[in-house]
Design a protein around this motif. Sequence first.
Motif, PDB file in Angstrom:
ATOM      1  N   UNK A 438       0.813  -1.215   0.000  1.00 13.49           N
ATOM      2  CA  UNK A 438       0.000   0.000   0.000  1.00 13.49           C
ATOM      3  C   UNK A 438       0.845   1.263   0.000  1.00 13.49           C
ATOM      4  N   UNK A 439       2.083   1.138   0.487  1.00 17.99           N
ATOM      5  CA  UNK A 439       2.915   2.333   0.647  1.00 17.99           C
ATOM      6  C   UNK A 439       4.143   2.240  -0.256  1.00 17.99           C
ATOM      7  N   UNK A 440       4.236   3.171  -1.173  1.00 19.81           N
ATOM      8  CA  UNK A 440       5.361   3.255  -2.108  1.00 19.81           C
ATOM      9  C   UNK A 440       5.647   4.730  -2.352  1.00 19.81           C
ATOM     10  N   UNK A 441       6.714   5.043  -3.062  1.00 22.61           N
ATOM     11  CA  UNK A 441       6.883   6.424  -3.509  1.00 22.61           C
ATOM     12  C   UNK A 441       5.727   6.828  -4.431  1.00 22.61           C
ATOM     13  N   UNK A 442       5.785   8.028  -4.938  1.00 25.83           N
ATOM     14  CA  UNK A 442       4.746   8.549  -5.832  1.00 25.83           C
ATOM     15  C   UNK A 442       4.396   7.519  -6.906  1.00 25.83           C
ATOM     16  N   UNK A 443       3.097   7.295  -7.121  1.00 25.99           N
ATOM     17  CA  UNK A 443       2.661   6.218  -8.009  1.00 25.99           C
ATOM     18  C   UNK A 443       3.127   6.421  -9.443  1.00 25.99           C
ATOM     19  N   UNK A 444       3.200   7.670  -9.903  1.00 22.22           N
ATOM     20  CA  UNK A 444       3.658   7.894 -11.273  1.00 22.22           C
ATOM     21  C   UNK A 444       5.135   7.516 -11.417  1.00 22.22           C
ATOM     22  N   UNK A 445       5.944   7.751 -10.338  1.00 21.66           N
ATOM     23  CA  UNK A 445       7.359   7.371 -10.386  1.00 21.66           C
ATOM     24  C   UNK A 445       7.504   5.855 -10.401  1.00 21.66           C
TER      25      UNK A 445
END
Length: 462
Positions: A438-445
């Motif tokens: 559920x937790x990652x850097x910015x989804x577009x990145x």
Amino acid sequence: MTVRTRFAPSPTGFLHLGGARTALYSWAYARHHGGQFILRIEDTDLERSTPEAVQAILDGMKWLGLEHDEGPFYQMKRMDRYREVIGQMLQEGTAYYCYCTPEELNAMRERQKAAGESPRYDGTWRPEPGKTLPPAPEGVNPVVRFRNPAEGDVTWNDRVKGEITISNSQLDDLIIARSDGTPTYNFCVVVDDWDMGITHVIRGDDHVNNTPRQINILKALKAPVPEYAHLPMILGDDGEKLSKRHGAVSVMEYPAAGYLPEAMLNYLARLGWSHGDDEIFSMKQFCEWFDFDHLSSSAAQFNTEKLNWLNNHYIREADNARLAALVRPQLEKMGVKLESGPALEDVIALMKDRVNTLNELANASLMFYREPDPDPELLKQHLTEAARTALKAYAANVETIEWQREALSAMMKALLKENRMKMPQVAMPLRLLLTGQLHTPSIDAVVCLFGRETVLSRLKGL
């Protein structure tokens, strides 16, 4: 005068944090004054010294980058020199043979204890004017004792603790050579410091009691007396004396735990020394600033959170290629096939701001090289029918969009507006489908880094 300092560990264990700090300060003081830093291995304790411990010390110094100008010198290779000096002292009367047996010494101590006195050698075999010594007993190999001055004081200006004075009446005639002829620690240290021209001795304050004895031997040899700086101990996070139960026994456990040497050096530098409010600085800057005036006379307390904060800073500042080279072996040990995902340097660049150690960085990078395994309950919660519809449209756009982060971000915003949804409603299920998390850097990145084929593959079957 050329400043000459030394780091002289005993290889009876690993290089620990206290020893590493001593080495750092000794190295920095020599560098500050354009002098020399000498490495000496005090390996006369044959029962406890091991080749493995010697190597661990050398490895620790290498990892920290504390390069010595001379050495390493090994005391066991200097036995002939020590015996030469002992012979000279016996001739000059500053040392003498003592034939007391262990049984006699034990009885001496018991008598003194019974009388409420501090146990000490009573000078039975000490030559004195008008004193007649008995004949040397047969079958007893004598020790050699230093003839400590009977009167006066030993005073030195400790560069950390201030002026210290010890009465010679408190010092007995210590043994400088055992009955088998091997010299003792306090004596070897004196001869080494003399021969190696040591001008400044920086060491832990557990050596304070050795200093007056060593000064008296130096004076007896008519050798120059170095300046001394005795550093207080390091306490653990809990305020107790740093020990095995506080974690790392060896400095070399820190690279294994994912710490960078520059972070450890920066942290150790501030563990008993300060330069105003400066917290982060290079070793070049530290050497320019370092002096005795700003050493603390009180014990320093180790703080793991502070070390992690510094390590996070240096990871963020580090070159991605260097970090990738450090992380790669860890990932390969986990069975990760790096060719199955994006370039590791690109993954490092995206993930390094979020971690405190290289081990955390390796674990954080795993999601780019393994198939996602999202929790079914989380998937059920976030992959609603509305989200499924939006993600189908997202996948259709992925097939043709220009593969740049900015274009992916703009496409997501347009999709959200068109479906009247908020970012978490689409980004959360997308994260789960792509990474299992559920937790990652910015989804577009994250999407950009995965690549078009991987994203389409993981959104297939919506």
